[in-house]
Enzyme design. Structure first.
Site, mmCIF file in Angstrom:
data_model
loop_
_atom_site.group_PDB
_atom_site.id
_atom_site.type_symbol
_atom_site.label_atom_id
_atom_site.label_comp_id
_atom_site.label_asym_id
_atom_site.label_seq_id
_atom_site.Cartn_x
_atom_site.Cartn_y
_atom_site.Cartn_z
ATOM 1 N N GLU A 102 1.133 -1.634 0.285
ATOM 2 C CA GLU A 102 -0.338 -0.239 0.187
ATOM 3 C C GLU A 102 0.792 1.264 0.326
ATOM 4 O O GLU A 102 2.072 1.471 0.960
ATOM 5 C CB GLU A 102 -0.973 -0.162 0.908
ATOM 6 C CG GLU A 102 -2.215 1.851 1.172
ATOM 7 C CD GLU A 102 -2.763 1.472 -0.246
ATOM 8 O OE1 GLU A 102 -3.383 0.516 -0.126
ATOM 9 O OE2 GLU A 102 -3.156 2.634 -0.159
ATOM 10 N N THR A 152 -6.062 2.356 -4.928
ATOM 11 C CA THR A 152 -5.864 1.179 -5.014
ATOM 12 C C THR A 152 -6.610 0.375 -5.965
ATOM 13 O O THR A 152 -6.366 -0.988 -6.975
ATOM 14 C CB THR A 152 -6.919 0.369 -3.507
ATOM 15 O OG1 THR A 152 -5.635 0.585 -2.710
ATOM 16 C CG2 THR A 152 -5.925 -1.021 -3.364
ATOM 17 N N HIS A 156 -1.194 3.576 4.542
ATOM 18 C CA HIS A 156 -1.681 3.546 4.198
ATOM 19 C C HIS A 156 -2.287 5.475 5.200
ATOM 20 O O HIS A 156 -2.261 5.846 6.349
ATOM 21 C CB HIS A 156 -3.571 3.482 3.971
ATOM 22 C CG HIS A 156 -4.064 4.690 3.113
ATOM 23 N ND1 HIS A 156 -4.477 5.577 3.617
ATOM 24 C CD2 HIS A 156 -5.061 3.575 2.219
ATOM 25 C CE1 HIS A 156 -5.718 5.898 2.434
ATOM 26 N NE2 HIS A 156 -5.578 4.709 1.928
ATOM 27 N N ASP A 159 1.047 0.116 -4.670
ATOM 28 C CA ASP A 159 0.013 0.485 -6.057
ATOM 29 C C ASP A 159 -0.210 2.124 -6.437
ATOM 30 O O ASP A 159 -0.290 2.421 -7.684
ATOM 31 C CB ASP A 159 -1.340 0.060 -5.238
ATOM 32 C CG ASP A 159 -1.564 1.393 -4.092
ATOM 33 O OD1 ASP A 159 -0.313 1.748 -3.721
ATOM 34 O OD2 ASP A 159 -2.137 0.913 -3.435
ATOM 35 N N HIS A 160 0.398 2.802 -5.827
ATOM 36 C CA HIS A 160 0.695 4.466 -5.432
ATOM 37 C C HIS A 160 1.622 5.322 -4.854
ATOM 38 O O HIS A 160 1.929 5.005 -3.929
ATOM 39 C CB HIS A 160 -0.838 4.887 -6.076
ATOM 40 C CG HIS A 160 -2.025 5.154 -4.953
ATOM 41 N ND1 HIS A 160 -1.771 5.444 -3.572
ATOM 42 C CD2 HIS A 160 -3.423 3.531 -4.705
ATOM 43 C CE1 HIS A 160 -2.435 4.777 -2.988
ATOM 44 N NE2 HIS A 160 -2.755 3.651 -3.305
HETATM 45 C C1 GP9 Z 1 -9.379 0.444 1.078
HETATM 46 C C2 GP9 Z 1 -7.245 0.036 0.714
HETATM 47 C C3 GP9 Z 1 -7.380 1.688 0.410
HETATM 48 O O1 GP9 Z 1 -9.414 -0.894 1.447
HETATM 49 O O2 GP9 Z 1 -7.201 -0.700 -0.340
HETATM 50 O O3 GP9 Z 1 -7.629 2.007 -0.946
HETATM 51 P P1 GP9 Z 1 -7.342 2.934 -1.287
HETATM 52 O O4 GP9 Z 1 -7.467 4.507 -0.318
HETATM 53 O O5 GP9 Z 1 -5.385 3.433 -0.852
HETATM 54 O O6 GP9 Z 1 -7.774 3.348 -2.417
HETATM 55 MN MN MN Z 2 -3.947 1.994 -2.359
#
Ligand code: GP9
Ligand code: MN
Length: 711
Positions: A261, A305, A421, A483-484
């Protein structure tokens, strides 16, 4: 007594009657919010919004009756509207009990592919307290019949109807504005239906969803079979032949995708005060068992995500606005990784400690063909075991062993981590032994980012230790990717000094440079792994992985190309049509030299070359959008591929299903559990997470996930 009489006298007017019905419906809705939907909200503003959101739309809907003047019409109409509101509320209550989700218009109209709406079994989910939802209506009718509430014969002018509508609309506007303050882009990103209901109410959600469904259906109904040819024409020309040296090198191996993440490339090999932030991931990155890419970019849009997941699973782009998973995931035809691998004998599973409805995963995964989805309901997420977005990473890995070891091999399994996150908060007790000291920039999120990234690194290490001890690492390839971005462009100036750049010198080119995320494929069957400088992005993962697994991607409609192929396309498109390539970077029409970051004023010849690249980027994005928004893959099924039937998938009772399959297969079962002499391998997992020993508690942090912490 007098008071009651006075009150009744007020109810005896039409406006008073409307207020009474509104009040009763408001009470029922709040009851549903708390008792049936368990909508416990986060901050004060969320509480207030939850409290007021049923009112505006109820006033508007009931107010429609004011356009019918004769009492004979007005009273039946307003009661009918009240009944309709109640039906909508009540159907959702029952539906929620079965699916932990709200009913979409597609489900109601039977259009949805993923579920058939309410079935006999869901009707069996009624409960005695449901009488509460209907009691008020019966009571009102009885009171009218017995004239306790008197019919108001006085006909009101249309002006009253309009005034009521205006008041309702004003309230709705205020409600929406407040919601937008607390949760920007609530409707454009639609990351979770639950949030729309929480902020704007059930009826607004239904109207909004109906509007979106209509738009999608319209786009789809006009599409014809021939449109897919335009897309295929592009993707087949764009296709890149596999690299024969690597083709099939992971054939038959388990594949585990570790979704890191918000993890950016700059963390790799980064030291703070002489200490590596992510020592374990660095060791994987630098290992000769790993092909790592240091010019690999994330390409997500608003779907964050979910966009990353979509690109990895399907090699098509996310949408220009919102999330593809949320907007189209319930009905789209996908020909993606889980289904492709499943048809080669793989078991597919996702492990993720957040609620299933987030990013509409519960529905989208069925259309992707995922066999198992272990969401928050499969884990103990109580007390401190979860942070805002779900189960903490160390616990996710530890608590998933129970499910992982029962999967038939080979498997394709994805772990979506969450602890790293925004806003990157970590409880003190989770900063164990080899703590790192957070840097000292002027932005706390930036500082904390290094601490949660370090935690993620430790989590991955614990998981790897388990893979080694259980013997899984011998026949498993691990794909790791960020992911980003985790640090947004706005925060990059605070980060700049840590990267050796002065804040005041930081520019758009630097922002683009930071969109690099790690991408690594790690397997003991590789011995010549190294850091590869090829330019690529998330769109390229699926064809790359397929070729490693010995599956040619040629007949599939995919926008990415194999990173190992000599024909690989190194122009990386961002969702906003900017792009990077080894030589040039284009940001909002300005061209930079990718190596030096200097702005280039192209001469005529170079301009032509650049225009061609820009055209290609635009075409690629728009064809991908066309493919998905018109659902064109329903018109084309690659030879040998079987279309996914989403109704075959159900994510309830996964653990017993795994065990049942083991039993049925008997000696032929290939699960780790069976290979270990029908003994669990849970003990082989060592974690220093302090929460593992904490007893289950009543409080649950996931339910208070604060969406505004989503940057
Ligand atoms: C939520 C997680 C976060 O289930 O995958 O998503 P994001 O905020 O990074 O798009
Ligand atoms: Mn994410």
């Amino acid at each position: 007594m007098k008071r009651i009489k006075n009150l009744l006298a007020k109810v005896n007017t039409r406006v008073g009657f409307l207020l009474l019905l509104t009040f009763l419906f408001w009470a029922k809705t709040l009851y549903a919010y708390l008792v049936d939907f368990h909508l416990i909200s986060g901050g004060i503003l969320q509480h207030i919004l939850l409290l007021i959101n049923p009112i505006p739309i109820t006033v508007i809907t009931l107010g429609l009756a004011f356009y019918l003047k004769p009492a004979k019409l007005f009273y039946p109409a307003i009661i009918l509207l009240d009944v309709l509101n109640t039906v909508l509320l009540y159907l959702n209550v029952i539906y929620f009990r079965e699916f932990t989700d709200y009913m979409t218009v597609a489900t109601m109209t039977g259009y949805s592919k993923v579920d058939q709406g309410l079935s006999g079994s869901s009707l069996a989910l009624t409960s005695p307290h449901d009488a509460f939802y209907w009691l008020d209506i019966i009571l009102i009718i009885v009171l009218l019949i017995f004239k306790v509430i008197k019919i108001d014969k006085k006909q009101l002018s249309n002006r009253i109807g309009f005034a009521i509508f205006s008041i309702g609309a004003l309230l709705l506007f205020t409600n929406t504005a407040l919601a937008d303050m607390d949760r920007p882009q609530l409707l454009t990103r639609t990351f979770d239906r639950g949030y729309v209901v929480k902020y704007l109410g059930l009826q607004v959600f239904t109207v909004y969803d109906g509007f979106q469904t209509h738009r999608t259906n319209e786009l789809r109904s006009t599409a014809t079979k021939s449109e897919i040819y335009k897309v295929q024409d592009f993707t087949s020309k764009h296709y890149a032949e596999p690299n024969p040296e690597l083709y099939g090198s992971l054939k038959g191996k388990n594949v585990i995708v570790l979704h890191l993440e918000s993890f950016q490339q700059f963390l790799i090999n980064k030291k703070i005060d002489g200490k590596e932030v992510t020592p374990f991931l660095n060791s994987i990155y630098n290992s000769n068992h790993t092909y790592a890419f240091d010019n690999f970019f994330h390409q997500v849009g608003q779907g964050k995500t979910s966009d990353a997941e979509n690109m990895l699973e399907t090699s098509t782009y996310g949408l220009p606005q919102g999330s593809l998973f949320a907007q189209l995931g319930s009905d789209n035809t996908f020909q993606g990784a889980p289904a492709i691998f499943d048809q080669k004998g793989y078991t597919s599973a996702v492990f993720h400690g957040n609620v299933a409805s987030f990013w509409n995963r519960n529905n989208t995964y069925k259309n992707l063909g995922y066999q198992y989805f272990f969401d928050a309901s499969y884990y103990d997420t109580s007390g401190d075991k979860a942070s805002g977005y779900g189960l903490k990473d160390k616990l996710l890995f530890n608590d998933s062993v129970k499910y992982l070891e029962r999967l038939q091999q080979p498997f394709y399994a994805k772990y979506i981590t969450v602890t790293n996150h925004f806003p990157y908060q970590l409880d003190d007790k989770d900063q164990t032994d080899d703590k790192i000291t957070a840097p000292d920039t002027d932005d706390t999120a930036v500082n904390n980012y290094f601490v949660t990234a370090h935690y993620l690194d430790q989590s991955v290490k614990e998981f790897y230790d388990y893979l080694d001890k259980s013997g899984l690492s011998k026949n498993t390839a691990v794909v790791l990717y960020g992911d980003h971005y985790g640090i947004s462009n706005a925060e990059n100036t605070s980060l700049a000094p840590l990267l050796g750049i002065k804040s005041e010198d930081w520019n758009s080119f630097d922002n683009t440079q930071l969109q690099r995320v790690p991408f690594m494929i790690n397997s003991q069957s590789f011995n010549q792994g190294h850091v590869d400088h090829t330019y690529g992005g998330e769109i390229d993962v699926l064809p790359t992985l397929m070729h490693l697994m010995g599956i040619n991607s040629k007949k599939y409609v995919q926008f990415g190309t194999d990173l190992f192929s000599k024909d690989h396309d190194q122009v990386v498109a961002f969702r906003n049509q900017d792009w990077v390539s080894p030589k040039y970077t284009c940001i909002g029409g300005t061209i930079y030299n990718s190596k030096t970051g200097k702005v280039i004023k192209p001469d005529e010849k170079l301009q032509k070359e650049i225009d061609k690249m820009q055209e290609q980027v635009k075409k690629e994005l728009s064809l991908s959008d066309k493919l998905n928004s018109q659902n064109l893959l329903r018109f084309y099924t690659p030879k040998g591929f079987q279309s996914v039937d989403p109704t075959k998938y159900n994510y309830a009772n996964a653990f017993s299903r795994e065990k049942k399959i083991e039993n049925e297969l008997g000696d032929k079962s290939t699960s780790v559990f069976d290979q270990n002499g029908q003994k669990t391998t849970k003990k082989l997992f060592n974690t220093d997470a302090p929460e593992v020993d904490e007893p289950k508690s009543d409080s649950n942090r996931i339910q208070i996930t604060n969406a505004d912490s989503n940057n």
